[in-house]
Design a protein around this motif. Structure first.
Motif, PDB file in Angstrom:
ATOM      1  N   GLN A 157       0.831  -1.211   0.000  1.00 46.96           N
ATOM      2  CA  GLN A 157       0.000   0.000   0.000  1.00 46.96           C
ATOM      3  C   GLN A 157       0.863   1.258   0.000  1.00 46.96           C
ATOM      4  O   GLN A 157       0.553   2.221  -0.707  1.00 46.96           O
ATOM      5  N   LEU A 158       1.926   1.266   0.785  1.00 46.06           N
ATOM      6  CA  LEU A 158       2.816   2.431   0.805  1.00 46.06           C
ATOM      7  C   LEU A 158       3.422   2.677  -0.569  1.00 46.06           C
ATOM      8  O   LEU A 158       3.433   3.810  -1.061  1.00 46.06           O
ATOM      9  N   LEU A 159       3.908   1.617  -1.214  1.00 40.27           N
ATOM     10  CA  LEU A 159       4.479   1.777  -2.549  1.00 40.27           C
ATOM     11  C   LEU A 159       3.428   2.289  -3.521  1.00 40.27           C
ATOM     12  O   LEU A 159       3.710   3.170  -4.343  1.00 40.27           O
ATOM     13  N   SER A 160       2.228   1.782  -3.416  1.00 41.31           N
ATOM     14  CA  SER A 160       1.142   2.230  -4.288  1.00 41.31           C
ATOM     15  C   SER A 160       0.868   3.718  -4.097  1.00 41.31           C
ATOM     16  O   SER A 160       0.705   4.464  -5.065  1.00 41.31           O
ATOM     17  N   GLN A 161       0.824   4.157  -2.855  1.00 37.10           N
ATOM     18  CA  GLN A 161       0.570   5.580  -2.586  1.00 37.10           C
ATOM     19  C   GLN A 161       1.711   6.456  -3.096  1.00 37.10           C
ATOM     20  O   GLN A 161       1.476   7.529  -3.639  1.00 37.10           O
ATOM     21  N   ILE A 162       2.937   5.990  -2.906  1.00 37.88           N
ATOM     22  CA  ILE A 162       4.097   6.766  -3.355  1.00 37.88           C
ATOM     23  C   ILE A 162       4.155   6.806  -4.877  1.00 37.88           C
ATOM     24  O   ILE A 162       4.326   7.866  -5.481  1.00 37.88           O
TER      25      ILE A 162
ATOM     26  N   ASP B 168       2.160  12.724   4.707  1.00 38.17           N
ATOM     27  CA  ASP B 168       0.906  12.398   4.024  1.00 38.17           C
ATOM     28  C   ASP B 168       0.636  10.894   4.006  1.00 38.17           C
ATOM     29  O   ASP B 168      -0.490  10.469   3.732  1.00 38.17           O
ATOM     30  N   LEU B 169       1.645  10.088   4.275  1.00 32.68           N
ATOM     31  CA  LEU B 169       1.484   8.635   4.264  1.00 32.68           C
ATOM     32  C   LEU B 169       0.964   8.110   5.599  1.00 32.68           C
ATOM     33  O   LEU B 169       0.118   7.223   5.637  1.00 32.68           O
ATOM     34  N   THR B 170       1.462   8.648   6.671  1.00 36.56           N
ATOM     35  CA  THR B 170       1.175   8.134   8.011  1.00 36.56           C
ATOM     36  C   THR B 170      -0.303   8.126   8.373  1.00 36.56           C
ATOM     37  O   THR B 170      -0.783   7.130   8.917  1.00 36.56           O
ATOM     38  N   PRO B 171      -1.084   9.174   8.075  1.00 39.48           N
ATOM     39  CA  PRO B 171      -2.494   9.167   8.497  1.00 39.48           C
ATOM     40  C   PRO B 171      -3.347   8.068   7.869  1.00 39.48           C
ATOM     41  O   PRO B 171      -4.390   7.725   8.411  1.00 39.48           O
ATOM     42  N   GLY B 172      -2.926   7.487   6.776  1.00 37.13           N
ATOM     43  CA  GLY B 172      -3.717   6.468   6.109  1.00 37.13           C
ATOM     44  C   GLY B 172      -3.655   5.093   6.754  1.00 37.13           C
ATOM     45  O   GLY B 172      -4.301   4.158   6.297  1.00 37.13           O
ATOM     46  N   PHE B 173      -2.888   4.961   7.832  1.00 37.61           N
ATOM     47  CA  PHE B 173      -2.698   3.668   8.478  1.00 37.61           C
ATOM     48  C   PHE B 173      -2.952   3.773   9.974  1.00 37.61           C
ATOM     49  O   PHE B 173      -2.725   4.814  10.574  1.00 37.61           O
ATOM     50  N   GLU B 174      -3.395   2.685  10.547  1.00 36.37           N
ATOM     51  CA  GLU B 174      -3.568   2.629  11.995  1.00 36.37           C
ATOM     52  C   GLU B 174      -2.298   2.054  12.612  1.00 36.37           C
ATOM     53  O   GLU B 174      -2.335   1.088  13.377  1.00 36.37           O
ATOM     54  N   LEU B 175      -1.167   2.647  12.251  1.00 37.09           N
ATOM     55  CA  LEU B 175       0.140   2.212  12.730  1.00 37.09           C
ATOM     56  C   LEU B 175       0.882   3.414  13.292  1.00 37.09           C
ATOM     57  O   LEU B 175       0.601   4.554  12.923  1.00 37.09           O
ATOM     58  N   THR B 176       1.846   3.159  14.147  1.00 32.36           N
ATOM     59  CA  THR B 176       2.638   4.244  14.705  1.00 32.36           C
ATOM     60  C   THR B 176       3.630   4.754  13.667  1.00 32.36           C
ATOM     61  O   THR B 176       3.961   4.056  12.698  1.00 32.36           O
ATOM     62  N   GLY B 177       4.112   5.960  13.876  1.00 33.91           N
ATOM     63  CA  GLY B 177       5.120   6.540  12.984  1.00 33.91           C
ATOM     64  C   GLY B 177       6.356   5.668  12.837  1.00 33.91           C
ATOM     65  O   GLY B 177       6.838   5.457  11.718  1.00 33.91           O
ATOM     66  N   PRO B 178       6.898   5.143  13.950  1.00 29.01           N
ATOM     67  CA  PRO B 178       8.075   4.278  13.821  1.00 29.01           C
ATOM     68  C   PRO B 178       7.810   3.020  12.988  1.00 29.01           C
ATOM     69  O   PRO B 178       8.692   2.557  12.264  1.00 29.01           O
ATOM     70  N   THR B 179       6.606   2.478  13.061  1.00 32.04           N
ATOM     71  CA  THR B 179       6.283   1.291  12.271  1.00 32.04           C
ATOM     72  C   THR B 179       6.229   1.643  10.791  1.00 32.04           C
ATOM     73  O   THR B 179       6.757   0.902   9.942  1.00 32.04           O
ATOM     74  N   ILE B 180       5.634   2.783  10.463  1.00 32.18           N
ATOM     75  CA  ILE B 180       5.621   3.245   9.065  1.00 32.18           C
ATOM     76  C   ILE B 180       7.052   3.472   8.594  1.00 32.18           C
ATOM     77  O   ILE B 180       7.422   3.073   7.481  1.00 32.18           O
TER      78      ILE B 180
END
Length: 125
Positions: A48-53, A65-77
């Motif tokens: 999903q990250l590659l797709s968004q980028i 702009d990538l981080t809000p689209g996931f229910e994950l912490t910043g370090p995990t992203i």
């Protein structure tokens, strides 16, 4: 100084010579070079990250702009982005406090070229 690791791209010559798996057996060198990218894409978040980028309107996107689209912490992203970077699928550039990422089309083309079959090539054309 950027903490991002610069990764070498595949030589254009080996990528150009790689025939689809359905037509020719892949060399050990090409398999070693491409396997980390396939492994990185085996995770849904990284895909999903590659797709968004890759689909970003300006050809790049800010990590902010990538981080809000996931229910994950910043370090995990950040970890997932690091895996994509190390696999040679994306590159990043620090601008102030943010990092902007863009896809590396040559690597994505090499992966796609490897998976093409005669039927899919005809359907695409």
């Amino acid at each position: 100084m950027s903490k991002l690791k610069e990764l070498p791209l595949l030589d254009p010559e080996p990528v150009a010579c790689c025939e689809p798996l359905s037509e020719h057996s892949i060399s050990t060198a090409d398999a070693v070079a491409l396997a980390p990218a396939f492994k990185a894409l085996g995770d849904p978040v990284r895909l999903q990250l590659l797709s968004q980028i890759a689909s970003a309107a300006d050809g790049e996107t800010c990590v902010c702009d990538l981080t809000p689209g996931f229910e994950l912490t910043g370090p995990t992203i950040s970890h997932h982005l690091k895996v994509l970077r190390e696999a040679g699928l994306i590159e990043g550039e620090r601008r102030g406090t943010w990092v902007y990422y863009r896809a590396i089309p040559e690597k994505m083309t090499a992966l796609a070229r490897l998976l093409v079959t005669a039927e899919t090539a005809a359907a695409i054309a």
